[in-house]
Motif scaffolding. Sequence first.
Motif, PDB file in Angstrom:
ATOM      1  N   ASN A 232       5.099  12.902 -26.004  1.00  0.00           N
ATOM      2  CA  ASN A 232       3.878  12.640 -25.243  1.00  0.00           C
ATOM      3  C   ASN A 232       4.267  11.986 -23.927  1.00  0.00           C
ATOM      4  O   ASN A 232       5.266  11.271 -23.843  1.00  0.00           O
ATOM      5  CB  ASN A 232       2.875  11.789 -26.028  1.00  0.00           C
ATOM      6  N   ALA A 233       3.489  12.265 -22.895  1.00  0.00           N
ATOM      7  CA  ALA A 233       3.777  11.738 -21.570  1.00  0.00           C
ATOM      8  C   ALA A 233       2.466  11.515 -20.833  1.00  0.00           C
ATOM      9  O   ALA A 233       1.475  12.214 -21.071  1.00  0.00           O
ATOM     10  CB  ALA A 233       4.674  12.688 -20.784  1.00  0.00           C
ATOM     11  N   ASN A 234       2.459  10.535 -19.935  1.00  0.00           N
ATOM     12  CA  ASN A 234       1.259  10.206 -19.192  1.00  0.00           C
ATOM     13  C   ASN A 234       1.647   9.701 -17.802  1.00  0.00           C
ATOM     14  O   ASN A 234       2.570   8.897 -17.656  1.00  0.00           O
ATOM     15  CB  ASN A 234       0.444   9.146 -19.932  1.00  0.00           C
ATOM     16  N   TYR A 235       0.936  10.184 -16.786  1.00  0.00           N
ATOM     17  CA  TYR A 235       1.135   9.724 -15.412  1.00  0.00           C
ATOM     18  C   TYR A 235      -0.201   9.258 -14.864  1.00  0.00           C
ATOM     19  O   TYR A 235      -1.237   9.922 -15.042  1.00  0.00           O
ATOM     20  CB  TYR A 235       1.694  10.830 -14.523  1.00  0.00           C
ATOM     21  N   THR A 236      -0.204   8.087 -14.174  1.00  0.00           N
ATOM     22  CA  THR A 236      -1.424   7.530 -13.610  1.00  0.00           C
ATOM     23  C   THR A 236      -1.209   7.192 -12.137  1.00  0.00           C
ATOM     24  O   THR A 236      -0.203   6.570 -11.775  1.00  0.00           O
ATOM     25  CB  THR A 236      -1.853   6.259 -14.363  1.00  0.00           C
ATOM     26  N   TYR A 237      -2.165   7.617 -11.330  1.00  0.00           N
ATOM     27  CA  TYR A 237      -2.183   7.273  -9.908  1.00  0.00           C
ATOM     28  C   TYR A 237      -3.370   6.349  -9.685  1.00  0.00           C
ATOM     29  O   TYR A 237      -4.521   6.712  -9.978  1.00  0.00           O
ATOM     30  CB  TYR A 237      -2.328   8.541  -9.061  1.00  0.00           C
ATOM     31  N   SER A 238      -3.124   5.129  -9.178  1.00  0.00           N
ATOM     32  CA  SER A 238      -4.178   4.127  -9.004  1.00  0.00           C
ATOM     33  C   SER A 238      -4.092   3.540  -7.599  1.00  0.00           C
ATOM     34  O   SER A 238      -3.146   2.814  -7.278  1.00  0.00           O
ATOM     35  CB  SER A 238      -4.037   3.000 -10.039  1.00  0.00           C
ATOM     36  N   LEU A 239      -5.076   3.842  -6.784  1.00  0.00           N
ATOM     37  CA  LEU A 239      -5.149   3.292  -5.434  1.00  0.00           C
ATOM     38  C   LEU A 239      -6.164   2.157  -5.442  1.00  0.00           C
ATOM     39  O   LEU A 239      -7.340   2.373  -5.721  1.00  0.00           O
ATOM     40  CB  LEU A 239      -5.580   4.373  -4.438  1.00  0.00           C
ATOM     41  N   SER A 240      -5.710   0.955  -5.162  1.00  0.00           N
ATOM     42  CA  SER A 240      -6.589  -0.206  -5.265  1.00  0.00           C
ATOM     43  C   SER A 240      -6.574  -1.003  -3.967  1.00  0.00           C
ATOM     44  O   SER A 240      -5.580  -1.012  -3.231  1.00  0.00           O
ATOM     45  CB  SER A 240      -6.171  -1.111  -6.424  1.00  0.00           C
ATOM     46  N   THR A 241      -7.680  -1.660  -3.702  1.00  0.00           N
ATOM     47  CA  THR A 241      -7.789  -2.574  -2.568  1.00  0.00           C
ATOM     48  C   THR A 241      -8.582  -3.794  -3.002  1.00  0.00           C
ATOM     49  O   THR A 241      -9.382  -3.728  -3.945  1.00  0.00           O
ATOM     50  CB  THR A 241      -8.495  -1.921  -1.361  1.00  0.00           C
ATOM     51  N   SER A 242      -8.365  -4.904  -2.331  1.00  0.00           N
ATOM     52  CA  SER A 242      -9.112  -6.124  -2.613  1.00  0.00           C
ATOM     53  C   SER A 242      -9.376  -6.843  -1.292  1.00  0.00           C
ATOM     54  O   SER A 242      -8.884  -6.441  -0.239  1.00  0.00           O
ATOM     55  CB  SER A 242      -8.336  -7.042  -3.564  1.00  0.00           C
ATOM     56  N   SER A 243     -10.136  -7.914  -1.377  1.00  0.00           N
ATOM     57  CA  SER A 243     -10.415  -8.706  -0.180  1.00  0.00           C
ATOM     58  C   SER A 243      -9.325  -9.738   0.096  1.00  0.00           C
ATOM     59  O   SER A 243      -9.408 -10.479   1.076  1.00  0.00           O
ATOM     60  CB  SER A 243     -11.759  -9.423  -0.340  1.00  0.00           C
ATOM     61  N   THR A 244      -8.306  -9.788  -0.735  1.00  0.00           N
ATOM     62  CA  THR A 244      -7.213 -10.744  -0.546  1.00  0.00           C
ATOM     63  C   THR A 244      -6.375 -10.369   0.671  1.00  0.00           C
ATOM     64  O   THR A 244      -6.028  -9.203   0.861  1.00  0.00           O
ATOM     65  CB  THR A 244      -6.322 -10.787  -1.792  1.00  0.00           C
ATOM     66  N   HIS A 245      -6.053 -11.355   1.480  1.00  0.00           N
ATOM     67  CA  HIS A 245      -5.213 -11.087   2.633  1.00  0.00           C
ATOM     68  C   HIS A 245      -4.212 -12.229   2.832  1.00  0.00           C
ATOM     69  O   HIS A 245      -4.384 -13.321   2.311  1.00  0.00           O
ATOM     70  CB  HIS A 245      -6.057 -10.904   3.905  1.00  0.00           C
ATOM     71  N   THR A 246      -3.171 -11.917   3.563  1.00  0.00           N
ATOM     72  CA  THR A 246      -2.152 -12.900   3.918  1.00  0.00           C
ATOM     73  C   THR A 246      -2.070 -12.956   5.443  1.00  0.00           C
ATOM     74  O   THR A 246      -2.846 -12.307   6.148  1.00  0.00           O
ATOM     75  CB  THR A 246      -0.785 -12.517   3.330  1.00  0.00           C
ATOM     76  N   ASP A 247      -1.107 -13.699   5.946  1.00  0.00           N
ATOM     77  CA  ASP A 247      -0.912 -13.745   7.391  1.00  0.00           C
ATOM     78  C   ASP A 247      -0.237 -12.485   7.919  1.00  0.00           C
ATOM     79  O   ASP A 247      -0.086 -12.332   9.128  1.00  0.00           O
ATOM     80  CB  ASP A 247      -0.072 -14.973   7.769  1.00  0.00           C
ATOM     81  N   PHE A 248       0.159 -11.569   7.010  1.00  0.00           N
ATOM     82  CA  PHE A 248       0.875 -10.368   7.434  1.00  0.00           C
ATOM     83  C   PHE A 248       0.165  -9.078   7.042  1.00  0.00           C
ATOM     84  O   PHE A 248       0.531  -8.007   7.506  1.00  0.00           O
ATOM     85  CB  PHE A 248       2.290 -10.358   6.824  1.00  0.00           C
ATOM     86  N   ALA A 249      -0.830  -9.146   6.163  1.00  0.00           N
ATOM     87  CA  ALA A 249      -1.505  -7.937   5.703  1.00  0.00           C
ATOM     88  C   ALA A 249      -2.909  -8.290   5.213  1.00  0.00           C
ATOM     89  O   ALA A 249      -3.155  -9.406   4.736  1.00  0.00           O
ATOM     90  CB  ALA A 249      -0.712  -7.268   4.583  1.00  0.00           C
ATOM     91  N   ARG A 250      -3.809  -7.323   5.303  1.00  0.00           N
ATOM     92  CA  ARG A 250      -5.178  -7.479   4.827  1.00  0.00           C
ATOM     93  C   ARG A 250      -5.440  -6.488   3.704  1.00  0.00           C
ATOM     94  O   ARG A 250      -4.752  -5.482   3.558  1.00  0.00           O
ATOM     95  CB  ARG A 250      -6.185  -7.273   5.956  1.00  0.00           C
ATOM     96  N   ASP A 251      -6.475  -6.787   2.909  1.00  0.00           N
ATOM     97  CA  ASP A 251      -6.912  -5.882   1.835  1.00  0.00           C
ATOM     98  C   ASP A 251      -5.752  -5.494   0.918  1.00  0.00           C
ATOM     99  O   ASP A 251      -5.458  -4.314   0.704  1.00  0.00           O
ATOM    100  CB  ASP A 251      -7.565  -4.622   2.416  1.00  0.00           C
TER     101      ASP A 251
END
Length: 374
Positions: A232-251
């Motif tokens: 058995n085999a399974n592949y998952t593609y999950s594109l996620s975003t959040s409101s968390t940000h740092t001084d170098f990146a957003r979302d």
Amino acid sequence: MVRGPHHSFNIETQRVSGYAMADLGDKGDRFHLNMGARIVDTVQRVMAGALPANPIYISDESWDGSNAITNPDVIKAERHYTDVLPSMNLVLDVAPDQKVRVSAARVMSPPSPYQLGTGAQYNFTRETNTAGKQGFAFVGGSGGNPDLDPFRATQVDIGYEWYFGSQGALTFGGFYKSIDTFIQTTTTSITVMDDFGGSTAGFTAPSNGAGGSIKGFEVGAQYAFDFGVGFNANYTYSLSTSSTHTDFARDLPIPGVSLHALTAQAYYQKNGLEARLSYSWRSSAVNGDAIGSVFSVLDATTNKSVAYGVFSRPYGQLDAQVAYQFTPEFGITFEAINLTEESQETYLQFKNQPFSYMNSGRRFMLGGRFKFGG
């Protein structure tokens, strides 16, 4: 390390719930529809220890660091919230060997007791400053958060299943999750009074993430041959975003959610012998364990806190298991975990800034099962 009464906590939860459900579709119909709603009313009281603003430290040895606290404070927090959780599940037989599934639901999961109740813990080490003064300096700490919100999301799943042969299946599904709240672990710079007039270091604690989304798809396959071999085999593609940000990146992505994830297993099972070889792999992700997903560092030049994202590097693990049932009453099992001795590593925002490293090596376990009586 300061330890004491602040490590004890008490959580009282009163939860009242009710639900209504309806089923449509008889046994001979090509569809089955289940829908309903659940109402959950929660009252939560947290009483936990915390270090006061001006604690008094005690040390009975010159080498051991501060080990007690004489005046712990008590945090008391009460929350009352009500959730309405509707759900719907539809199964449609589009052909004798094919099904389509559609589901939608509002979901809620409360925080863990340890995330809510663990009191503040400050860590110290014995140091000598440039003037030759000896004492205990604050080097970091951690704690819980009694004001955490539950995990709340609205999710929709659509799936297609094709069954073939005696034990074969191919599946495909798409999903979307709109996340209102989730829990993340962050490290912020704080200053704690010590023998040197106060030192600044990181304090790690869970906090409320202000929403996000996850969308993607998964593909799965499985088959078992008559002579005992299967996979058995399974592949998952999950594109996620959040409101968390740092001084170098957003979302930033949701902590712990990798863009790519793969699992595969091959096995043999016949005549009392079971042998399995399993492999799992995931791509890099915002870190989701106790180290935290955001780490803040005080910039000595500007005297301002700079927030970095904490990312887990890609990780794959190969495991094996062999079991043999000698008699209906007795069998043995041998397991080998992480055969390739993969390490789990994180980095700060950029791949050339390593942050943590852990390698537990290969692990082997041997066990037996014995059944008494009939």
